[in-house]
Structures are given as C-alpha cells and as structure tokens.
Design an enzyme around this catalytic site. Structure first.
Site, PDB file in Angstrom:
ATOM      1  N   LYS A 155     103.554  91.423 -26.151  1.00 44.20           N
ATOM      2  CA  LYS A 155     103.019  90.420 -25.223  1.00 44.20           C
ATOM      3  C   LYS A 155     102.904  91.089 -23.853  1.00 44.20           C
ATOM      4  CE  LYS A 155     103.796  85.581 -23.881  1.00 44.20           C
ATOM      5  NZ  LYS A 155     102.444  85.084 -24.089  1.00 44.20           N
TER       6      LYS A 155
HETATM    7  N1  PPE Z   1      99.030  83.821 -28.795  1.00 44.04           N
HETATM    8  C1  PPE Z   1      98.884  84.187 -27.496  1.00 44.04           C
HETATM    9  C2  PPE Z   1      97.782  85.115 -27.138  1.00 44.04           C
HETATM   10  C3  PPE Z   1      99.774  83.683 -26.548  1.00 44.04           C
HETATM   11  O1  PPE Z   1      99.627  84.048 -25.280  1.00 44.04           O
HETATM   12  C4  PPE Z   1     100.787  82.801 -26.933  1.00 44.04           C
HETATM   13  C5  PPE Z   1     101.744  82.241 -25.919  1.00 44.04           C
HETATM   14  C6  PPE Z   1     100.900  82.449 -28.301  1.00 44.04           C
HETATM   15  C7  PPE Z   1     100.007  82.993 -29.191  1.00 44.04           C
HETATM   16  C8  PPE Z   1     101.990  81.552 -28.806  1.00 44.04           C
HETATM   17  O2  PPE Z   1     103.221  82.226 -28.810  1.00 44.04           O
HETATM   18  P1  PPE Z   1     104.610  81.448 -28.671  1.00 44.04           P
HETATM   19  O3  PPE Z   1     104.668  80.935 -27.267  1.00 44.04           O
HETATM   20  O4  PPE Z   1     105.627  82.487 -28.950  1.00 44.04           O
HETATM   21  O5  PPE Z   1     104.598  80.347 -29.667  1.00 44.04           O
HETATM   22  N2  PPE Z   1     101.197  82.042 -24.641  1.00 44.04           N
HETATM   23  C9  PPE Z   1     102.094  81.855 -23.512  1.00 44.04           C
HETATM   24  C10 PPE Z   1     101.378  82.068 -22.191  1.00 44.04           C
HETATM   25  C11 PPE Z   1     100.458  81.018 -21.733  1.00 44.04           C
HETATM   26  C12 PPE Z   1      99.926  81.296 -20.330  1.00 44.04           C
HETATM   27  O6  PPE Z   1      98.839  80.769 -19.989  1.00 44.04           O
HETATM   28  O7  PPE Z   1     100.561  82.005 -19.553  1.00 44.04           O
HETATM   29  C13 PPE Z   1     102.863  80.554 -23.612  1.00 44.04           C
HETATM   30  O8  PPE Z   1     102.479  79.656 -24.347  1.00 44.04           O
HETATM   31  O9  PPE Z   1     103.890  80.456 -22.940  1.00 44.04           O
END
Ligand code: PPE
Length: 313
Positions: A155
């Site tokens: 990430k």
């Molecule tokens: N894919 C991506 C590309 C992504 O950024 C997130 C989280 C997810 C999937 C879901 O992952 P999880 O949170 O572990 O279930 N995105 C984060 C950032 C958002 C932002 O705008 O900044 C979040 O949801 O916190």
C-alpha cells in the site's frame, strides 16, 4: 484543538508535524501507509483489525526496502496511544512511513525512514446515502498497474497517482467511483476499495494475483460470508459480469460495505442496496457498532481516561 501526531516516537502538535520540501517522498512518492478505523462501539472505542493493518504497513515497507525501526507491538501501541491522546471516541487512523531527508536522486537507500500516525474524524467515504442506497460508478479507462510494474500488494503512496486519475475521471463524469480493470481486462477493484459481485447467491471477488490490494475488509467479508453459508470464489471476473450481477458492493476501511447501484449507467439488480449486501453490512456493523467480537478483531482503547488531559493540554 486538532489531535497531536505521533512522529518518530514522539507526540508533536498538529501544526508542528512538518517535513522538508527536499524529502524524498515529495519528489518520488516514496511512502507506504495504512488506513484504519476506530469505532465508538457499545462496549467502548475499539480499533478494527489493528494488528493486520500494522503488519501490512511493515510488509509494504519491506517491499520498498525501508528499514522499519519499530516492531509490530510498538506500532500497535503507538496507534493506541495516538487515539487515546486525541480523546476521539471514533476516528480514522493514518500511519505513514516515508523516505525523508538525505541525498537527492531516485535511489532512496540512504534517505531517512520516518513514520507518523495521525487521526481524524472521517464520516461516510462515498457519500451520506451510500450505505443504504448505493453509489453510481463507472469502469475506469485507466487500468490497475501490471504485476511487473508496481507491487500491488504494497500500500504505497505512489500507487495512488493511478487511483487519483481514476477518481478524478469518475467525479468529472458525475460518478462516485471508478472500477479498474487489470491489464488483461479483468475486474480488479475501485480506486480505494475492493469489489464483490453477487450472482445466483455466490460471491465473487478478484484474487490477490490480479493486481489488487488484498484488503482487510475484503478478508473480513469473505470470513463473515462463508460463516453464513455463502460460497465465495476468488476468480477472474469479466467486465460484462458487472452489468449482469444481482448485486455489487465495495469493501474498504473508509468505504466499509458500500453497495453499487449502477455501473456505466447499467442498473444493478433493483438499483439499490441488495439483500446480500444488507446482510453482510448488518453482520459487519454488529461487530463495529455493538462491539460484539466473535473473530477477535477489535482492540479496545480507553479514550475517556485521557479526554481530560487532552482538553487541558
Ligand atoms: N484497494 C485499494 C486500492 C485501497 O486503497 C483500499 C483501502 C482497499 C482496496 C481496501 O483495503 P482495506 O481498507 O484493507 O479493506 N483504501 C484506504 C484509503 C482510502 C483513501 O482515500 O485514502 C482506506 O479505505 O482506508
């Protein structure tokens, strides 16, 4: 007063948490980060899957050869301390590890590795009505990165240049979000969420090898759905099965479980939240709102103890 920020092991005032313009991260996007939620549950404030998030931060840092000076336990404790100091009963938590000062140039190996943790109040990510009514989205014209370009499982800040292009285009086109395909043309995920397709009672989601971020909410929903007797398949999803799905929904820390009511102006199901999304939302919110914790996913924090300290600081 805005909450203090944990910065390399110490608390600094919100406005004093600054970095130099020549920090590596400014020029080359060299950061890794997390997004975590702390919920004001009926049993007290609790962080959802803290350990899994901080382990992912450590793993993301490792991929980019950033020497993380803190152990998992130390990072978990730093998050707890930051929340408790803020006095916020419910918040979004943003830990970031980045390449700081040092030589200029692409090579980051001799640059500092700095870490901070900030918290703030963050409401509904995809709009106020999203959880009940669903959102209108489009298939993005920008793809998710190919597996041999950027490591999708890390990430990293730089990945979100791609995500920003997707999100900006969606907004300009009057949509709430864009769904990215991978370079082969199969469905990957949203700019900041994973995606599930429901068809004939089965759930489908892209496998980790398809350049998605393997989300922690995605994992939670797979666990919850399987426990409720649903079959969940991680497989390649062709674009057109988005249009013919019974239901679609996003999962993510910020987005929680957000139903999708249309894609490219095709109405999905009844054009509102479907029964499977509702059932899984209810199960998820029972954990994070009522504080029921059958999977041991909650880390309780004591916000009240430090509230006074925060107010008099
Ligand atoms: N894919 C991506 C590309 C992504 O950024 C997130 C989280 C997810 C999937 C879901 O992952 P999880 O949170 O572990 O279930 N995105 C984060 C950032 C958002 C932002 O705008 O900044 C979040 O949801 O916190």
């Amino acid at each position: 007063m805005k909450p203090e920020i944990w910065f390399n092991g110490e608390f600094v005032a919100h406005d004093e948490a600054q970095i130099h313009v020549l920090s590596h991260v400014i020029h080359y996007g060299s950061s890794v980060f997390e997004g975590i939620r702390c919920y004001d549950t009926e049993q007290g404030s609790a962080v959802f899957r803290l350990e899994e998030h901080m382990q992912r931060l450590i793993d993301s840092a490792k991929v980019y050869r950033m020497q993380m000076p803190y152990s998992l336990d130390e990072l978990n404790q730093a998050v707890v301390d930051t929340i408790e100091r803020s006095g916020l009963a419910e918040c979004y938590i943003r830990p970031v590890t980045f390449r700081g000062e040092g030589p200029m140039g692409v090579n980051p190996l001799d640059n500092d590795v700095d870490t901070f943790i900030a918290v703030w109040e963050w409401g509904q990510y995809l709009g106020e009505e999203a959880l009940e009514q669903g959102v209108d989205v489009e298939v993005a014209s920008w793809n998710r990165m190919a597996p041999n370009t950027f490591p999708a499982m890390a990430k990293a800040g730089g990945n979100y240049l791609n995500a920003s292009l997707v999100k900006m285009n969606a907004v300009k086109n009057g949509k709430m979000e864009g769904i990215m395909l991978n370079t082969e043309g199969y469905v990957a995920e949203g700019s900041g969420e994973n995606l599930f397709v429901v068809k004939d009672g089965t759930l489908y989601t892209a496998p980790a090898g398809l350049s998605i971020l393997p989300g922690i909410t995605r994992d939670a929903i797979i666990t919850i759905a399987e426990d409720r007797g649903y079959e969940v398949e991680e497989k390649k999803i062709p674009r057109e099965s988005l249009y013919t799905a019974d239901e679609l929904f996003f999962t993510g820390t910020a987005a929680e479980i957000t139903p999708i009511r249309s894609v490219d102006d095709y109405t999905i199901g009844e054009g509102t939240r479907g029964p499977v999304a509702k059932e899984l939302q209810d199960a998820f919110f029972e954990i994070v709102r009522e504080g029921k914790d059958p999977y041991d996913w909650l880390t309780f924090v004591d916000v009240s103890a430090t509230e006074g300290a925060e107010l008099t600081a």
